[in-house]
Enzyme design. Sequence first.
Site, PDB file in Angstrom:
ATOM      1  N   LYS A  89       0.823  -1.220   0.000  1.00 58.81           N
ATOM      2  CA  LYS A  89       0.000   0.000   0.000  1.00 58.81           C
ATOM      3  C   LYS A  89       0.846   1.254   0.000  1.00 58.81           C
ATOM      4  O   LYS A  89       0.437   2.278  -0.554  1.00 58.81           O
ATOM      5  CB  LYS A  89      -0.990  -0.009   1.178  1.00 58.81           C
ATOM      6  CG  LYS A  89      -2.066  -1.082   1.010  1.00 58.81           C
ATOM      7  CD  LYS A  89      -3.463  -0.663   1.443  1.00 58.81           C
ATOM      8  CE  LYS A  89      -4.457  -1.688   0.921  1.00 58.81           C
ATOM      9  NZ  LYS A  89      -5.799  -1.567   1.406  1.00 58.81           N
ATOM     10  N   LYS A 138     -11.373  -4.543  -4.375  1.00 53.62           N
ATOM     11  CA  LYS A 138     -12.460  -3.597  -4.664  1.00 53.62           C
ATOM     12  C   LYS A 138     -11.941  -2.216  -5.033  1.00 53.62           C
ATOM     13  O   LYS A 138     -12.681  -1.407  -5.571  1.00 53.62           O
ATOM     14  CB  LYS A 138     -13.494  -3.551  -3.532  1.00 53.62           C
ATOM     15  CG  LYS A 138     -12.993  -3.265  -2.131  1.00 53.62           C
ATOM     16  CD  LYS A 138     -14.178  -3.183  -1.170  1.00 53.62           C
ATOM     17  CE  LYS A 138     -14.005  -3.960   0.115  1.00 53.62           C
ATOM     18  NZ  LYS A 138     -12.958  -3.476   0.996  1.00 53.62           N
ATOM     19  N   LYS A 152      -4.360 -10.158  -6.783  1.00 55.15           N
ATOM     20  CA  LYS A 152      -5.565 -10.400  -5.988  1.00 55.15           C
ATOM     21  C   LYS A 152      -6.740  -9.553  -6.499  1.00 55.15           C
ATOM     22  O   LYS A 152      -6.544  -8.381  -6.843  1.00 55.15           O
ATOM     23  CB  LYS A 152      -5.238 -10.016  -4.536  1.00 55.15           C
ATOM     24  CG  LYS A 152      -6.357 -10.188  -3.535  1.00 55.15           C
ATOM     25  CD  LYS A 152      -5.905  -9.726  -2.154  1.00 55.15           C
ATOM     26  CE  LYS A 152      -6.267  -8.275  -1.883  1.00 55.15           C
ATOM     27  NZ  LYS A 152      -7.446  -8.050  -1.059  1.00 55.15           N
TER      28      LYS A 152
HETATM   29  P1  ATP Z   1      -9.077  -2.841  -0.645  1.00 59.66           P
HETATM   30  O1  ATP Z   1      -9.076  -3.042  -2.135  1.00 59.66           O
HETATM   31  O2  ATP Z   1      -9.710  -1.568  -0.213  1.00 59.66           O
HETATM   32  O3  ATP Z   1      -7.747  -3.097  -0.012  1.00 59.66           O
HETATM   33  P2  ATP Z   1     -10.070  -5.488  -0.281  1.00 59.66           P
HETATM   34  O4  ATP Z   1     -10.945  -5.850  -1.432  1.00 59.66           O
HETATM   35  O5  ATP Z   1      -8.704  -6.053  -0.257  1.00 59.66           O
HETATM   36  O6  ATP Z   1     -10.056  -3.935  -0.095  1.00 59.66           O
HETATM   37  P3  ATP Z   1     -10.703  -5.789   2.568  1.00 59.66           P
HETATM   38  O7  ATP Z   1     -11.763  -4.940   3.170  1.00 59.66           O
HETATM   39  O8  ATP Z   1      -9.287  -5.390   2.832  1.00 59.66           O
HETATM   40  O9  ATP Z   1     -10.899  -5.927   0.991  1.00 59.66           O
HETATM   41  O10 ATP Z   1     -10.946  -7.302   2.984  1.00 59.66           O
HETATM   42  C1  ATP Z   1     -12.111  -7.856   3.563  1.00 59.66           C
HETATM   43  C2  ATP Z   1     -11.960  -9.365   3.648  1.00 59.66           C
HETATM   44  O11 ATP Z   1     -11.979  -9.945   2.335  1.00 59.66           O
HETATM   45  C3  ATP Z   1     -10.640  -9.821   4.282  1.00 59.66           C
HETATM   46  O12 ATP Z   1     -10.886 -10.943   5.095  1.00 59.66           O
HETATM   47  C4  ATP Z   1      -9.788 -10.198   3.104  1.00 59.66           C
HETATM   48  O13 ATP Z   1      -8.812 -11.162   3.437  1.00 59.66           O
HETATM   49  C5  ATP Z   1     -10.839 -10.768   2.160  1.00 59.66           C
HETATM   50  N1  ATP Z   1     -10.424 -10.650   0.761  1.00 59.66           N
HETATM   51  C6  ATP Z   1     -10.103  -9.514   0.119  1.00 59.66           C
HETATM   52  N2  ATP Z   1      -9.805  -9.747  -1.172  1.00 59.66           N
HETATM   53  C7  ATP Z   1      -9.921 -11.090  -1.350  1.00 59.66           C
HETATM   54  C8  ATP Z   1      -9.725 -11.961  -2.475  1.00 59.66           C
HETATM   55  N3  ATP Z   1      -9.357 -11.496  -3.660  1.00 59.66           N
HETATM   56  N4  ATP Z   1      -9.957 -13.291  -2.309  1.00 59.66           N
HETATM   57  C9  ATP Z   1     -10.336 -13.777  -1.104  1.00 59.66           C
HETATM   58  N5  ATP Z   1     -10.540 -13.007  -0.001  1.00 59.66           N
HETATM   59  C10 ATP Z   1     -10.332 -11.687  -0.110  1.00 59.66           C
END
Ligand code: ATP
Length: 334
Positions: A117, A202, A199
Amino acid sequence: MEEQVKKKVILSGIQPTGVFTLGNYIGAVQNWGKMQEEFECAYFIADLHSLTVRQDPSVLKKRALDAFALLLACGIDPEKSLVFIQSHVNTHAELGWLLSCYTQFGELSRMTQFKDKSAAHADNINAGLFTYPVLMAADILLYQADMVPVGADQKQHLEFTRDIATRFNNIYGNVFKIPEPYISKSGARIMSLQDPLKKMSKSDANLNGFVSILDEPNVIMNKFKRAVTDSETEVVFREGKDGINNLMTIYSCMTGLTMEQIEKDFEGKGYGDFKIAVGESVVEKLRPIRENFDRLSKDKKYLEECYTKGAELAQRVSSRTLNKAKKKVGLLVK
Ligand code: ATP
Ligand code: LTN
C-alpha cells in the site's frame, strides 16, 4: 445438570472502501454467515482502517452505511451476531494505542500489506498505514476472539496479532485469548479477472478485474466473457493456467463441485462455454444478495437501529478487556 459448553467467539471486519467484490464474498463474508449458526460471532465495518488511504468524507459516510447494509444482505443476522461500525466503539482506538507501545518498528516494517500500500500510495505514507496491524490486533483481542475468518492476504496480520498478544500475556498474565486464523482451503485468494496473478480487489482501477456483488447480471456475464485465460482450450486445473484455475475456483465455490467434476463436465467443451457457466453460477448466487440490498438500503431507520444496538453491546463487551489491560499496565482506572 448438563454442563453448558461455551461457544467459540468468531470476529472479523471489512473496510468500507467500495462495494464488496466476489473475492470478499468467497474469501470472507460467505463464511461469516455460515459460522453464525454454530458460534458467537461479531462482525464490523472497519471504517477507521479505511482512513489509512485518503477518502472523500461524503463518499466514505455513504459507503460505511452501504457496507453495513451489505453485511446484512449477505446473510449476517443482527439477531444472531453482533454487527457494528468500528468508529462507534471507542475502545478499539484506545487499546490500539496501548498495544502500539508493545510493538516494534521492525515488525511493522515487515508487513507486506504496508509495503504494497505504501508503494501504491507513495504520496501518502501516513503513520496510520504503518500502524494498521496494531489497530487490527486491538479489534480482535478486545473481544477475546478464538477464530478470525479472513482471506489469505490477512494471514500475516493474524500472526502479528498472536505475537503481540503472547508478548503482552507473558508480561502481565492471561489478559488476551490467542486467536487462530480461519482461512478456507478453497477461495481464500480469488484473483483479478484481468490479471490472474493479482488479488481481486475492490479498489482496483480496472473495473473489469473485479465483480462487485451488486453488479447487474449482464455486467457480470460480460466481465466473465472478457476474463483473461491462456492460449490452450482444455478446462483443467493445472500449474501455470492461472486464469482458468481462478475461474474453476470461483465455479467450485459457487456450485460446490470438485475440480475433477468440473473437468469432467467440461471435457471437449471450450473456454467460451465454461466462462458462460461460471458467469451464470455467479449471477444466481448474487441475485438474492442484490435483492436484499435493494430492500435494506431503503430502510435507513432499521439500519440505524441495528448499528446503534450493535455499538452499545460492542462497547460493553470490549470495555471489559480494555479495563483489564489498562489496570495491568498500571493506568489508574476510575
Ligand atoms: P481494498 O481493495 O480496499 O484493499 P479489499 O478488497 O482487499 O479492499 P478488505 O476490506 O481489505 O478488501 O478485505 C475484507 C476481507 O476480504 C478480508 O478478510 C480479506 O482477506 C478478504 N479478501 C479480500 N480480497 C480477497 C480476495 N481477492 N480473495 C479472497 N478473499 C479476499
Ligand atoms: N484488515 C482487514 C480488515 C480488518 C479486520 C480486522 C479483519 C480490520 N480489523 C479484524 C479481521 C479482524 C482487511 O480485510 N484488510
